[in-house]
Design an enzyme around this catalytic site. Structure first.
Site, mmCIF file in Angstrom:
data_model
loop_
_atom_site.group_PDB
_atom_site.id
_atom_site.type_symbol
_atom_site.label_atom_id
_atom_site.label_comp_id
_atom_site.label_asym_id
_atom_site.label_seq_id
_atom_site.Cartn_x
_atom_site.Cartn_y
_atom_site.Cartn_z
ATOM 1 C CG HIS A 40 2.576 7.328 -29.417
ATOM 2 N ND1 HIS A 40 2.846 8.433 -30.344
ATOM 3 C CD2 HIS A 40 2.473 5.974 -29.537
ATOM 4 C CE1 HIS A 40 2.773 7.274 -31.089
ATOM 5 N NE2 HIS A 40 3.012 6.281 -31.033
ATOM 6 C CG HIS A 72 -0.500 9.068 -33.774
ATOM 7 N ND1 HIS A 72 -0.684 8.144 -32.641
ATOM 8 C CD2 HIS A 72 -0.914 9.586 -33.789
ATOM 9 C CE1 HIS A 72 0.040 8.657 -32.056
ATOM 10 N NE2 HIS A 72 0.785 9.291 -32.395
ATOM 11 C CB CYS A 94 -6.780 13.494 -36.076
ATOM 12 S SG CYS A 94 -7.218 14.934 -35.605
ATOM 13 C CD GLU A 124 0.687 12.512 -38.750
ATOM 14 O OE1 GLU A 124 0.715 12.479 -37.253
ATOM 15 O OE2 GLU A 124 1.049 12.904 -39.417
ATOM 16 C CB THR A 162 0.231 15.913 -38.169
ATOM 17 O OG1 THR A 162 -0.231 15.248 -36.973
ATOM 18 C CG2 THR A 162 -0.924 15.841 -39.222
ATOM 19 C CB CYS A 194 -1.363 19.826 -36.543
ATOM 20 S SG CYS A 194 -2.287 20.002 -34.507
HETATM 21 FE FE1 F3S Z 1 -5.110 15.613 -34.736
HETATM 22 FE FE2 F3S Z 1 -3.512 18.046 -34.282
HETATM 23 FE FE3 F3S Z 1 -3.671 16.215 -32.099
HETATM 24 S S1 F3S Z 1 -3.190 16.263 -35.798
HETATM 25 S S2 F3S Z 1 -4.552 14.418 -32.741
HETATM 26 S S3 F3S Z 1 -5.240 17.479 -33.432
HETATM 27 S S4 F3S Z 1 -2.208 17.416 -32.840
#
Ligand code: F3S
Length: 286
Positions: A40, A72, A94, A124, A162, A194
């Site tokens: 994005h 995503h 990812c 995602e 995430t 994440c």
């Molecule tokens: Fe993956 Fe976290 Fe980046 S989920 S794409 S490492 S923001």
């Protein structure tokens, strides 16, 4: 005036990995299409376009060209359609998102209903939802939590998008349990947040406490950039979310001694550098 960069910001490893995989694939194959925007961030997308990447919205548009799945990720129905079409697939999902997808699948296979905390329109979330076979519900906020559907099993698994914040996810889980205590026999919470995102949010919070003005750089459609702006505002700093340096209004700087800069996980270094350079230029002119 001091312009201070957040200690953690910009490209996360998942986005860096996806962009590098696509750049390499375009170089080697001469052409590549990606299923939806790479990330994005319009500046990143434009740069890849110039290198030869085309963005498509449906598998049918791929013709015979290799197709990249973006960071995503996608649902299993898209994987099946790609396999049927016979095109080469470059999967840049990812690994943190892949982990969420696998949890959604496993929970369903084990008989749990899956509740997914996140934006139902986000790519995602739509992809992860697809991996949960059977009972699945996406809820966007703590305020929207209500009684679970009648036909849901009493064992419930919860996952988060995430890029959500720790505080919002914790509040969501608490509310979900409180609102459904009579129905839930087992609640399994998977921490699918994440770490790159939570580290950026913590760094933003820390910086927003030290400054009176925060500039948050990143795509307007970027969920994690928007969350950074929310976090900065909650800390009390006057906050602006911008995509590029051109959007900075000189008047924003008036009366501020310390200005913080942070950026979402899909914001490339060159865009951040341009923003910092512009702020420094304006600060000198004050
Ligand atoms: Fe993956 Fe976290 Fe980046 S989920 S794409 S490492 S923001």
């Amino acid at each position: 005036m001091q312009i201070i960069r957040a200690s953690e910001m910009g490209f996360c490893f998942g986005v860096r990995r996806a962009v590098e995989m696509m750049e390499e694939a375009v170089r080697e194959r001469g052409s590549l299409v990606s299923l939806g925007s790479v990330v994005h961030n319009p500046q990143v997308v434009d740069k890849l376009r110039r290198e030869g990447l085309e963005v498509i919205t449906d598998v049918a548009q791929a013709a015979d060209q290799p197709v990249a799945i973006t960071a995503h990720g996608v649902g299993p129905e898209v994987i099946d359609r790609l396999a049927e079409s016979g095109v080469e697939v470059i999967d840049t999902t990812c690994p943190i998102v892949t982990r969420s997808q696998q949890w959604a699948k496993r929970l369903s296979e084990e008989g749990f209903a899956v509740v997914l905390f996140g934006d139902p329109n986000h790519k995602e979330v739509r992809g992860v939802k697809g991996w949960a076979k059977g009972h699945v519900l996406v809820v966007a906020s703590e305020a929207e939590v209500g009684p679970l559907p009648e036909d849901f099993p009493s064992r419930v698994g919860v996952l988060s998008q995430t890029t959500e914040t720790e505080a919002r996810f914790a509040a969501f889980v608490k509310r979900l349990f409180e609102a459904n205590m009579d129905r839930i026999s087992e609640l399994r919470v998977l921490n699918t947040l994440c770490h790159a995102t939570t580290a950026q949010q913590a760094a933003t919070m820390h910086l927003a406490d030290e400054v009176s003005l925060m500039v948050v750089v990143g795509g307007r459609d970027s969920a994690n950039t928007r969350h950074l702006a929310v976090v900065a505002r909650e800390c009390g700093a006057e906050t602006y979310h911008i995509e590029t340096a051109d959007e900075i209004q000189p008047a924003w700087l008036a009366g501020h001694e310390r200005v913080g800069v942070t950026a979402g996980a899909s914001t490339p270094d060159f865009v951040i550098d341009q923003v910092v350079a512009r702020l420094e230029e304006l600060a000198r002119a004050l």
